[in-house]
Design a protein around this motif. Structure first.
Motif, short mmCIF file in Angstrom:
data_model
loop_
_atom_site.label_atom_id
_atom_site.label_comp_id
_atom_site.label_asym_id
_atom_site.label_seq_id
_atom_site.Cartn_x
_atom_site.Cartn_y
_atom_site.Cartn_z
N ALA A 10 9.39 20.65 -7.69
CA ALA A 10 9.48 19.20 -7.88
C ALA A 10 9.17 18.44 -6.60
O ALA A 10 8.06 17.99 -6.41
CB ALA A 10 10.84 18.84 -8.45
N PRO A 11 10.12 18.28 -5.66
CA PRO A 11 9.82 17.50 -4.47
C PRO A 11 8.80 18.21 -3.60
O PRO A 11 8.84 19.43 -3.44
CB PRO A 11 11.18 17.41 -3.77
N THR A 12 7.86 17.45 -3.05
CA THR A 12 6.84 18.02 -2.18
C THR A 12 7.17 17.74 -0.73
O THR A 12 8.12 17.05 -0.41
CB THR A 12 5.46 17.42 -2.52
N GLY A 13 6.32 18.28 0.16
CA GLY A 13 6.56 18.13 1.58
C GLY A 13 6.33 16.72 2.06
O GLY A 13 5.85 15.85 1.34
N ARG A 14 6.63 16.51 3.30
CA ARG A 14 6.53 15.19 3.90
C ARG A 14 5.08 14.74 3.96
O ARG A 14 4.20 15.50 4.34
CB ARG A 14 7.14 15.22 5.31
N GLN A 15 4.86 13.50 3.57
CA GLN A 15 3.52 12.90 3.63
C GLN A 15 3.57 11.71 4.58
O GLN A 15 4.52 10.93 4.56
CB GLN A 15 3.07 12.45 2.24
N ILE A 16 2.56 11.58 5.41
CA ILE A 16 2.48 10.45 6.33
C ILE A 16 1.48 9.45 5.76
O ILE A 16 0.27 9.68 5.77
CB ILE A 16 2.04 10.90 7.73
N PRO A 17 1.95 8.33 5.22
CA PRO A 17 1.05 7.35 4.60
C PRO A 17 0.41 6.44 5.64
O PRO A 17 0.81 6.41 6.80
CB PRO A 17 2.00 6.56 3.70
N ILE A 18 -0.59 5.69 5.19
CA ILE A 18 -1.15 4.62 6.01
C ILE A 18 -0.17 3.45 5.96
O ILE A 18 0.22 3.00 4.89
CB ILE A 18 -2.53 4.17 5.48
N VAL A 19 0.24 2.96 7.12
CA VAL A 19 1.19 1.85 7.19
C VAL A 19 0.42 0.56 7.46
O VAL A 19 -0.37 0.48 8.40
CB VAL A 19 2.24 2.08 8.29
N CYS A 20 0.66 -0.44 6.63
CA CYS A 20 -0.03 -1.72 6.75
C CYS A 20 0.98 -2.81 7.12
O CYS A 20 1.67 -3.35 6.25
CB CYS A 20 -0.71 -2.09 5.44
N PRO A 21 1.09 -3.15 8.40
CA PRO A 21 1.99 -4.23 8.80
C PRO A 21 1.34 -5.59 8.58
O PRO A 21 0.19 -5.69 8.15
CB PRO A 21 2.19 -3.96 10.30
N GLY A 330 8.86 -5.31 4.66
CA GLY A 330 7.70 -6.12 5.01
C GLY A 330 6.42 -5.34 5.21
O GLY A 330 5.41 -5.91 5.63
N THR A 331 6.43 -4.04 4.90
CA THR A 331 5.22 -3.23 5.07
C THR A 331 4.70 -2.74 3.72
O THR A 331 5.44 -2.63 2.75
CB THR A 331 5.45 -2.01 5.97
N ILE A 332 3.40 -2.47 3.72
CA ILE A 332 2.75 -1.78 2.61
C ILE A 332 2.39 -0.39 3.11
O ILE A 332 1.95 -0.22 4.24
CB ILE A 332 1.47 -2.51 2.18
N ARG A 333 2.62 0.61 2.28
CA ARG A 333 2.23 1.96 2.63
C ARG A 333 1.28 2.49 1.56
O ARG A 333 1.53 2.33 0.36
CB ARG A 333 3.45 2.87 2.78
N ILE A 334 0.19 3.13 2.00
CA ILE A 334 -0.78 3.71 1.10
C ILE A 334 -0.65 5.22 1.17
O ILE A 334 -0.81 5.83 2.23
CB ILE A 334 -2.22 3.27 1.47
N TRP A 335 -0.34 5.82 0.02
CA TRP A 335 -0.07 7.26 -0.08
C TRP A 335 -1.21 7.96 -0.82
O TRP A 335 -1.81 7.40 -1.73
CB TRP A 335 1.24 7.50 -0.85
N LYS A 336 -1.45 9.21 -0.47
CA LYS A 336 -2.42 10.01 -1.20
C LYS A 336 -1.76 10.64 -2.42
O LYS A 336 -0.62 11.09 -2.35
CB LYS A 336 -2.99 11.12 -0.30
N THR A 337 -2.48 10.66 -3.52
CA THR A 337 -1.96 11.28 -4.73
C THR A 337 -1.86 12.79 -4.58
O THR A 337 -0.88 13.42 -4.98
CB THR A 337 -2.84 10.94 -5.94
N ASP A 338 -2.88 13.41 -3.98
CA ASP A 338 -2.88 14.85 -3.73
C ASP A 338 -3.09 15.10 -2.25
O ASP A 338 -4.22 15.39 -1.82
CB ASP A 338 -3.98 15.54 -4.54
N PRO A 339 -2.03 14.98 -1.43
CA PRO A 339 -2.19 15.11 0.03
C PRO A 339 -2.56 16.52 0.43
O PRO A 339 -2.28 17.46 -0.26
CB PRO A 339 -0.80 14.73 0.55
#
Length: 339
Positions: A10-21, A330-339
């Motif tokens: 179920a839970p996957t490993g840590r993903q580092i998203p793109i952070v949009c300030p 106050g941030t947007i984060r963009i995550w990959k669907t299949d990192p």
């Protein structure tokens, strides 16, 4: 994101998203918009500039925020492109028209604004009598639907901005605030109510709803997603459940209980290939995770941390390869669907 094999954890490993300030207050809504953009001119072997009529698709990310400053970004890199400046209250909704030439914003300053999406210039202001929580463009870009705390769905003809809008009262018995609205086609608007009812309005023919769908709890988010095979699915986040309806039959496909409650704000987004992405958040004090679930079983597939405040909104990229989340931090984060 597709249904995983039975052996998947179920839970996957840590993903580092793109952070949009850039924003300074809680995010309220996100929208991806894909448009056909003219390709750049090029030079031939003799150095002469050549032009073609070809276009390429480009996707943008639009964000509404309580800091009064809706923003436009590149959907892949998250880079800031521009800000629509002019509202005097929190902006609850910001959406581009299907062609990408106009933007609409709904605000707590009791107004809706229409902007030139290319230059950022304010074109029209439509006054309301209370907070406006939502808006949406018709598929042909000719009309704009709005709704909010007044409990009145309004439909504006953009070619006649000075004319009074069509008005549709959600209930004659009590005031029912509208949390979200979406056009199903050029004549039908879906209005999601705080009373747990989605009302279908044929804005060309009647002053009464043509159909209703009911869920448990006040509706906090609503999304229409047309899948590759042509089926249109309505996703509704309300109470502690996410519900899915087939728009060809209006029958409920699935309903899953979430590990969170869609209290103050919250939402869910359906992956373009039929997978469920649901977000954490809504109320202060909840945890800060982003959850991804399997559409067919409701099984938790992923769980991500990263935001420093409750996650308020989320949407999948149209290509399904990523998704964006907006938070109270106050941030947007963009995550990959299949990192």
């Amino acid at each position: 994101l597709k249904s995983p094999p039975e052996s998947s954890a179920a839970p996957t490993g840590r993903q580092i998203p793109i952070v949009c300030p850039g924003h300074t207050r809680p995010l309220a809504e996100l929208q991806f918009c894909t448009i056909d953009e003219p390709t750049a001119s090029s030079s031939d072997a003799d150095g002469k500039e050549t032009t073609t009529d070809t276009t390429e698709k480009r996707t943008f990310l639009v964000s509404a925020c309580h800091d009064k400053m809706p923003m436009l970004r590149d959907a892949v890199t998250g880079d800031w492109i521009g800000t629509f400046s002019g509202h005097k209250g929190a902006v609850w909704s910001c959406r581009f028209d299907p062609g990408g030439y106009l933007a609409g914003t709904a605000s707590g300053d009791f107004s809706v604004r229409v902007w030139d999406a290319i230059t950022g210039r304010s074109l029209y202001t439509f006054p309301h009598k209370h907070v406006v929580k939502t808006l949406d463009w018709s598929p042909d870009s000719k009309r704009l639907a709005t709704g909010g705390h007044e409990g009145i769905l309004r439909v504006y003809d953009i070619s006649r901005p000075k004319e009074d809008p069509l008005e549709f009262v959600q209930s004659t018995k009590e005031k029912v605030s509208i949390s979200k609205c979406n056009w199903l086609d050029n004549s039908t608007v879906l209005a999601a109510g705080e009373d747990g009812t989605v009302r279908f309005w044929n804005v060309d023919e009647t002053k009464q709803p043509t159909r209703t769908l009911s869920v448990e709890g006040g509706i906090r988010d609503m999304e229409l997603q047309t899948l590759p095979l042509g089926k249109t699915v309505l996703t509704v986040a309300a109470g502690q459940e996410v519900n899915f309806f087939d728009m060809s039959t209006h029958e409920k496909i699935n309903s899953y209980k979430m590990p969170i409650h869609f209290g103050a704000e919250g939402g869910a987004s359906l992956h373009p290939s039929m997978a469920l992405g649901a977000k954490e958040g809504g109320e202060l004090g909840c945890d800060l995770k982003v959850y991804v679930f399997d559409f067919d079983t409701g099984k938790e597939l992923e769980r991500h941390k990263g935001h420093h405040g409750p996650v308020r909104c989320l949407r999948y990229h149209p290509d399904g390869k990523s998704y964006a989340t907006g938070s109270e931090d106050g941030t947007i984060r963009i995550w990959k669907t299949d990192p």
